[in-house]
Design an enzyme around this catalytic site. Structure first.
Site, PDB file in Angstrom:
ATOM      1  N   ASP A   1      63.147  -1.369  17.084  1.00 36.87           N
ATOM      2  CA  ASP A   1      63.205  -0.324  18.095  1.00 36.87           C
ATOM      3  C   ASP A   1      62.415  -0.710  19.335  1.00 36.87           C
ATOM      4  O   ASP A   1      61.316  -1.258  19.247  1.00 36.87           O
ATOM      5  CB  ASP A   1      62.632   0.971  17.500  1.00 36.87           C
ATOM      6  CG  ASP A   1      62.661   2.124  18.472  1.00 36.87           C
ATOM      7  OD1 ASP A   1      63.763   2.528  18.870  1.00 36.87           O
ATOM      8  OD2 ASP A   1      61.575   2.607  18.849  1.00 36.87           O
TER       9      ASP A   1
ATOM     10  N   GLN B   1      53.504   9.363  20.952  1.00 40.35           N
ATOM     11  CA  GLN B   1      53.862   7.997  20.541  1.00 40.35           C
ATOM     12  C   GLN B   1      52.939   7.029  21.281  1.00 40.35           C
ATOM     13  O   GLN B   1      53.109   6.800  22.482  1.00 40.35           O
ATOM     14  CB  GLN B   1      55.333   7.703  20.863  1.00 40.35           C
ATOM     15  CG  GLN B   1      56.305   8.531  20.037  1.00 40.35           C
ATOM     16  CD  GLN B   1      57.737   8.430  20.536  1.00 40.35           C
ATOM     17  OE1 GLN B   1      57.998   8.601  21.722  1.00 40.35           O
ATOM     18  NE2 GLN B   1      58.664   8.175  19.634  1.00 40.35           N
TER      19      GLN B   1
ATOM     20  N   HIS C   1      55.207   1.422  18.761  1.00 38.88           N
ATOM     21  CA  HIS C   1      54.243   2.511  18.799  1.00 38.88           C
ATOM     22  C   HIS C   1      54.159   3.186  17.436  1.00 38.88           C
ATOM     23  O   HIS C   1      55.041   3.039  16.592  1.00 38.88           O
ATOM     24  CB  HIS C   1      54.655   3.549  19.853  1.00 38.88           C
ATOM     25  CG  HIS C   1      56.094   3.956  19.759  1.00 38.88           C
ATOM     26  ND1 HIS C   1      57.078   3.392  20.543  1.00 38.88           N
ATOM     27  CD2 HIS C   1      56.730   4.842  18.963  1.00 38.88           C
ATOM     28  CE1 HIS C   1      58.250   3.920  20.245  1.00 38.88           C
ATOM     29  NE2 HIS C   1      58.062   4.805  19.269  1.00 38.88           N
TER      30      HIS C   1
ATOM     31  N   ARG D   1      66.380  -2.528  12.199  1.00 43.55           N
ATOM     32  CA  ARG D   1      66.684  -2.316  13.611  1.00 43.55           C
ATOM     33  C   ARG D   1      65.362  -2.272  14.357  1.00 43.55           C
ATOM     34  O   ARG D   1      64.539  -1.394  14.134  1.00 43.55           O
ATOM     35  CB  ARG D   1      67.434  -1.004  13.803  1.00 43.55           C
ATOM     36  CG  ARG D   1      67.584  -0.561  15.256  1.00 43.55           C
ATOM     37  CD  ARG D   1      68.038   0.901  15.295  1.00 43.55           C
ATOM     38  NE  ARG D   1      68.086   1.440  16.641  1.00 43.55           N
ATOM     39  CZ  ARG D   1      67.054   1.997  17.272  1.00 43.55           C
ATOM     40  NH1 ARG D   1      65.864   2.054  16.688  1.00 43.55           N
ATOM     41  NH2 ARG D   1      67.192   2.498  18.486  1.00 43.55           N
TER      42      ARG D   1
ATOM     43  N   HIS E   1      73.181   7.740  17.641  1.00 39.17           N
ATOM     44  CA  HIS E   1      72.303   8.916  17.669  1.00 39.17           C
ATOM     45  C   HIS E   1      71.775   9.188  19.072  1.00 39.17           C
ATOM     46  O   HIS E   1      71.325  10.286  19.374  1.00 39.17           O
ATOM     47  CB  HIS E   1      71.112   8.676  16.748  1.00 39.17           C
ATOM     48  CG  HIS E   1      70.150   7.668  17.300  1.00 39.17           C
ATOM     49  ND1 HIS E   1      70.434   6.314  17.342  1.00 39.17           N
ATOM     50  CD2 HIS E   1      68.933   7.814  17.880  1.00 39.17           C
ATOM     51  CE1 HIS E   1      69.420   5.678  17.916  1.00 39.17           C
ATOM     52  NE2 HIS E   1      68.496   6.561  18.237  1.00 39.17           N
ATOM     53  N   ASP E   2      71.799   8.178  19.933  1.00 37.36           N
ATOM     54  CA  ASP E   2      71.139   8.249  21.229  1.00 37.36           C
ATOM     55  C   ASP E   2      72.130   8.698  22.306  1.00 37.36           C
ATOM     56  O   ASP E   2      73.308   8.961  22.044  1.00 37.36           O
ATOM     57  CB  ASP E   2      70.548   6.882  21.582  1.00 37.36           C
ATOM     58  CG  ASP E   2      69.168   6.985  22.206  1.00 37.36           C
ATOM     59  OD1 ASP E   2      68.840   8.063  22.738  1.00 37.36           O
ATOM     60  OD2 ASP E   2      68.431   5.991  22.166  1.00 37.36           O
TER      61      ASP E   2
ATOM     62  N   ASP F   1      60.582  13.036  18.413  1.00 40.54           N
ATOM     63  CA  ASP F   1      61.560  12.086  18.949  1.00 40.54           C
ATOM     64  C   ASP F   1      62.587  11.702  17.892  1.00 40.54           C
ATOM     65  O   ASP F   1      62.933  10.531  17.742  1.00 40.54           O
ATOM     66  CB  ASP F   1      60.851  10.847  19.504  1.00 40.54           C
ATOM     67  CG  ASP F   1      61.785   9.965  20.333  1.00 40.54           C
ATOM     68  OD1 ASP F   1      62.779  10.496  20.865  1.00 40.54           O
ATOM     69  OD2 ASP F   1      61.522   8.755  20.448  1.00 40.54           O
TER      70      ASP F   1
ATOM     71  N   GLU G   1      67.533  -3.635  19.430  1.00 40.31           N
ATOM     72  CA  GLU G   1      67.867  -2.437  20.186  1.00 40.31           C
ATOM     73  C   GLU G   1      67.233  -2.594  21.557  1.00 40.31           C
ATOM     74  O   GLU G   1      66.060  -2.302  21.755  1.00 40.31           O
ATOM     75  CB  GLU G   1      67.346  -1.177  19.486  1.00 40.31           C
ATOM     76  CG  GLU G   1      67.814   0.120  20.116  1.00 40.31           C
ATOM     77  CD  GLU G   1      66.785   0.785  21.030  1.00 40.31           C
ATOM     78  OE1 GLU G   1      67.121   1.803  21.649  1.00 40.31           O
ATOM     79  OE2 GLU G   1      65.662   0.279  21.133  1.00 40.31           O
TER      80      GLU G   1
ATOM     81  N   ARG H   1      70.293  15.506  23.136  1.00 40.04           N
ATOM     82  CA  ARG H   1      70.916  14.595  22.167  1.00 40.04           C
ATOM     83  C   ARG H   1      71.211  15.293  20.838  1.00 40.04           C
ATOM     84  O   ARG H   1      72.070  14.833  20.074  1.00 40.04           O
ATOM     85  CB  ARG H   1      70.026  13.371  21.938  1.00 40.04           C
ATOM     86  CG  ARG H   1      69.918  12.461  23.150  1.00 40.04           C
ATOM     87  CD  ARG H   1      68.920  11.344  22.941  1.00 40.04           C
ATOM     88  NE  ARG H   1      67.579  11.864  22.722  1.00 40.04           N
ATOM     89  CZ  ARG H   1      66.509  11.107  22.521  1.00 40.04           C
ATOM     90  NH1 ARG H   1      66.637   9.789  22.503  1.00 40.04           N
ATOM     91  NH2 ARG H   1      65.316  11.642  22.326  1.00 40.04           N
TER      92      ARG H   1
END
Length: 647
Positions: free
Chosen positions: A291, A259, A191, A289, A397-398, A148, A333, A522
Site C-alpha cells: 500500500d 495514520q 504508516h 499488496r 474499493h478505491d 480509512d 499499488e 467511496r
C-alpha cells in the site's frame, strides 16, 4: 568500498554465529537449514548492497544486519512444511501468476460474508466463478469509527475481532490454497494507526518509539518539508502534519491524522516491519499488496514521492521474501503518473502491479466513445518486464483517479486539465447526456481536482436506465459492463473482479446515514453483498442472470485460450477511433481482440486486418462464428470479438 567483497565478508562472519544460535534446529533439520542457507547466499549480496545504501552510515549498521539475519532464520524455522512445499513449487514455476487460468476477486470480509468463517463458506462460490486469487481488504485490528476503510492498522498480527481471529485467517488461507486460490492481503507499511502499540509508546514519551515516526517539537521542520509536498486529503487536514497536544509534537500524517508515517530512515523500523511481513507470509498469505508505495521515503526539498529509496526499500523486502518465504510475491499499488507506476514493476521489486492507467482509460473511453487515448497510451505504456504481470481491473474499493499522462493527451490535442473536468462532470451525471451516476471524492474547490466513486453498474449507466425504465438503455449498460470486463479478461495480466460487479450491484447511498462514513463517498460502492441478488444469478430473465451468465462464459473462454496467458500483447491502431484492438499470442495460438466502444455499429474492412499480417480465416471464440477477411466485419454497439486465427 567493494560492496561485493564486504557482503561476502559479512556473511562469512555472521553465518557461524547464526548456526550456533540455531544449533538445536539444525541438528534435527539439517536439509531444511541447507535450503535456507542456500537462499541466503544467493540473495544476501543484493540485500546487503541495498541496506548499505540506506543505513550504511549508521554506527550500528552491522548490528542491524546481524539482527535481521536472525529474524530471517526465526521465520524460516517457524514456516510450516506445507508452505515450504509451495515455496519450492513456485521457485520451479516462477511464471505461475502469468497463467491464463488466473482470475482474481476482491472484497471486504464483513461486507461480503460477515466474517472469516463466512468467507470460508463462500469458497464454493469462488470456485464457481473461477477465482484463483482472492484479495481480502484490510482485516486487521484498527481504530473504531473512521479508520480509512481499515487502512489505519493498529496491529499487523491481530484480525479485527468483529470478523475473526488470526487462527481463522490461517485456516482460511490453507483451505483456499487446497482449492487453488491464493490469499492476497494488504501490507500497509507506510504508516500505522495512532493506536498501534508503537504509536501508543511514542505518545507515552518513549524516545525509542518516537523514532519509529517523524515527530517534531515545532513547525520549523514541517514548514520546510511542506514547501515541496502536495496535499493528499486537504478536506481533513492541511499539509502533511498533524499536531497532537498531549505530546506537544507535530507528527507526519500523509493521509489521515490517525495514520502516522513510519520513519524508514531508522533501520530498526525496517527490521520490525520485516518481521511483520514474514509473520503474514507464515500465516499463509501468498501475495501482499504493498500500500502507498510512493510515499515510503522522505527527503527534504523533494515531494517525498517515488524517491529512489522507496524502490530500494521494496527491493530489500523482496530479497527478504526470497530468503525466508520464496512463494510470497508483491503487488504494487502506485496510483501515480504512469511513468512512475512502471518503475515499481520488476522481478526484484513488485512482480505484479495494479494497472490504474488501463482502468481510468476504459472509463474515459466509455465516456468519449473515442479510443485514441486508450490505444496511444497502451502502445506506449502497456509493455512491462516479461517476467511480471499487470493486475487489470475496471473497479476496486478505491475511487477512480484520472491518472492518464498529460503528455500522452497533448500528443492527441487533448488538454489534460480540461479533460479531467469533463470526466468528473460526466461520471457525476452533470454532463448533458451522461449515462453515469457517480459521486465526487475529495473534491478540491480551489484546484477543481476530484476523483470518482461509484459501482461499475451505476457508472456504466444501469442505475439511470433502471430509474428511467428504458429497456434499450438497460441493455446498453449491460453491454458496457461486459465490454470493459472482456478487455481485462483478454489483455495481458491477471483480471481482477470487484465482487458484486458480476451481479450488477448498484450504488448504495445509505452510507450517508453512518457518521463514520458520511464524509467518504467511496462507501457508495462498498455495500453489503445482497445474496438475494446472487441467488438470481442463474435466472437469465433477471439483470443479475443476464450479466453473470455472459461474464461466466467469458471467464471460461479465457481459461480455455492459452494465448491469454503470458505478458505479450501487441496493441494495434485501427482506422476507426471507436475501436480498440490487440493481438495476444502464445506459441502457435494467436487471437485478435477487437472492441467497439460506441453505441453505433462499426465496420472493419477485411483488408485492414490483413495489413497486420493476421491471415484470412478466423473463428470468433465468443460467438463461435467463422469470419473471413474477404468480407467486412461489422460490430454491433459495444460488441467485441475474440478472433482466433485459423490456419
Amino acid at each position: 568500498m567493494d560492496l561485493s567483497r564486504e557482503a561476502k565478508r559479512t556473511l562469512d562472519r555472521l553465518q557461524p554465529r547464526l548456526r550456533t544460535r540455531f544449533a538445536d534446529y539444525i541438528a534435527g533439520h539439517s536439509e531444511d537449514w541447507q535450503k535456507f542457507e542456500s537462499r541466503l547466499s544467493r540473495n544476501f549480496e543484493d540485500l546487503f548492497r541495498i541496506l548499505h545504501h540506506l543505513y550504511g552510515t549508521h554506527y550500528d549498521f552491522f548490528y542491524h544486519i546481524e539482527e535481521l539475519l536472525e529474524v530471517l532464520a526465526v521465520y524460516w524455522t517457524q514456516r510450516n512444511p506445507e508452505l515450504k512445499l509451495l515455496d519450492a513449487d513456485r521457485e520451479n514455476h516462477p511464471d505461475w501468476f502469468q497463467s491464463n487460468q488466473m482470475l482474481g476477486g476482491v472484497c471486504y470480509v464483513d461486507l461480503f460474508a460477515g466474517n472469516l468463517k463466512g468467507i470460508q463458506q463462500k469458497i464454493p462460490y469462488f470456485k464457481e466463478l473461477g477465482l484463483t486469487y482472492l484479495h481480502l481488504m484490510p482485516l486487521f485490528r484498527c481504530p473504531e469509527g473512521e479508520n480509512d476503510g481499515g487502512y489505519a492498522i493498529s496491529s499487523y498480527r491481530e484480525v479485527n475481532p468483529a470478523i475473526g481471529s488470526m487462527g481463522e485467517l490461517s485456516e482460511l488461507a490453507q483451505q483456499l490454497r487446497k482449492e487453488g486460490i491464493s490469499l492476497v492481503l494488504d501490507f500497509v507499511f507506510n504508516h500505522t494507526s495512532n493506536e498501534h502499540e508503537w504509536a501508543l509508546k511514542a505518545r507515552a514519551g518513549d524516545p525509542e518509539y518516537q523514532a519509529y515516526y517523524y515527530m517534531f517539537d515545532d513547525r520549523t521542520m514541517p514548514d520546510a518539508y511542506e514547501r515541496t509536498l502536495r496535499e493528499i486529503f486537504p478536506e481533513e487536514h492541511p499539509g502533511a502534519f498533524t499536531y497532537f497536544p498531549d505530546m506537544g509534537k507535530w507528527v507526519w500524517t500523509t493521509f489521515h491524522s490517525n495514520q502516522w508515517d513510519l520513519n524508514y530512515s531508522n533501520p530498526v523500523v525496517f527490521n520490525r516491519m520485516a518481521e511483520e511481513m514474514l509473520f503474514l507470509a507464515n500465516a499463509g498469505v501468498e501475495v501482499l499488496r504493498l500500500d502507498a508505495v510512493a510515499f515510503l521515503w522522505k527527503q527534504m526539498g523533494t515531494n517525498c514521492e517515488n524517491l529512489p529509496e522507496a524502490h530500494l526499500l521494496i527491493q530489500a523486502f523482496n530479497s527478504i521474501a526470497r530468503i525466508s518465504a520464496p512463494s510470497l510475491i508483491f503487488k504494487s499499488e502506485a496510483i501515480v503518473h504512469p511513468d512512475e507506476v512502471v518503475r515499481y514493476i520488476h522481478p526484484k521489486e513488485c512482480q505484479i502491479s495494479y494497472n490504474p492507467l488501463l482502468m481510468a482509460l476504459l472509463w474515459n473511453t466509455l465516456a468519449t466513445r473515442q479510443t485514441d487515448l486508450l490505444t496511444f497510451s497502451m502502445q506506449e505504456r502497456f509493455k512491462i518486464h516479461p517476467d511480471c504481470a499487470w493486475v487489470n481491473y475496471v473497479r476496486c474499493h478505491d475511487d477512480i483517479g484520472w491518472t492518464f499522462s498529460d503528455e500522452d493527451a497533448a500528443q492527441l490535442g487533448i488538454n489534460g486539465f480540461d479533460h479531467r473536468r469533463f470526466l468528473n462532470d460526466f461520471y457525476t451525471g452533470k454532463f448533458p447526456g451522461s449515462f453515469a451516476r457517480g459521486l465526487p471524492f475529495q473534491e478540491n474547490p480551489r484546484t477543481g481536482d476530484a476523483r470518482i466513486s461509484g459501482t461499475c453498474a451505476s457508472l456504466a449507466g444501469l442505475e439511470k436506465a433502471i430509474y428511467e425504465e428504458t429497456e434499450r438503455e438497460v441493455e446498453l449498460a449491460l453491454r458496457r459492463i461486459i465490454l470493459i470486463h472482456s478487455v481485462i479478461l483478454s489483455i495481458g495480466g491477471i483480471p481482477l473482479i470487484y465482487l458484486g460487479d458480476e451481479v450488477a450491484t448498484l450504488n448504495d447511498y445509505r452510507y450517508r446515514e453512518d457518521l463514520a462514513k458520511v464524509r467518504d463517498s467511496r462507501w457508495v460502492h462498498r455495500p453489503f453483498a445482497d445474496w438475494e441478488k446472487y441467488n438470481r444469478r442463474f435466472d437469465e430473465t433477471t439483470l443479475e442472470g443476464k450479466l453473470y451468465t455472459r461474464l461466466r462464459k467469458l471467464i471460461e473462454l479465457r481459461k480455455a485460450i492459452s494465448a491469454f496467458g503470458g505478458a505479450e500483447t501487441e496493441i494495434l491502431s485501427l482506422r476507426s477511433k471507436h475501436l480498440f484492438s490487440y493481438v495476444r499470442q502464445k506459441r502457435n495460438e494467436r487471437v485478435l481482440a477487437i472492441f467497439n466502444f460506441s453505441e453505433q455499429p462499426q465496420i472493419i474492412d477485411g483488408n485492414e486486418i490483413r495489413l497486420h499480417g493476421l491471415g484470412y480465416h478466423f473463428v470468433d471464440l465468443v460467438s463461435s462464428q467463422p469470419y473471413s477477411t474477404i468480407n467486412a466485419l461489422m460490430l454491433e454497439p459495444y460488441q467485441f470479438v475474440w478472433l482466433k486465427v485459423v490456419s
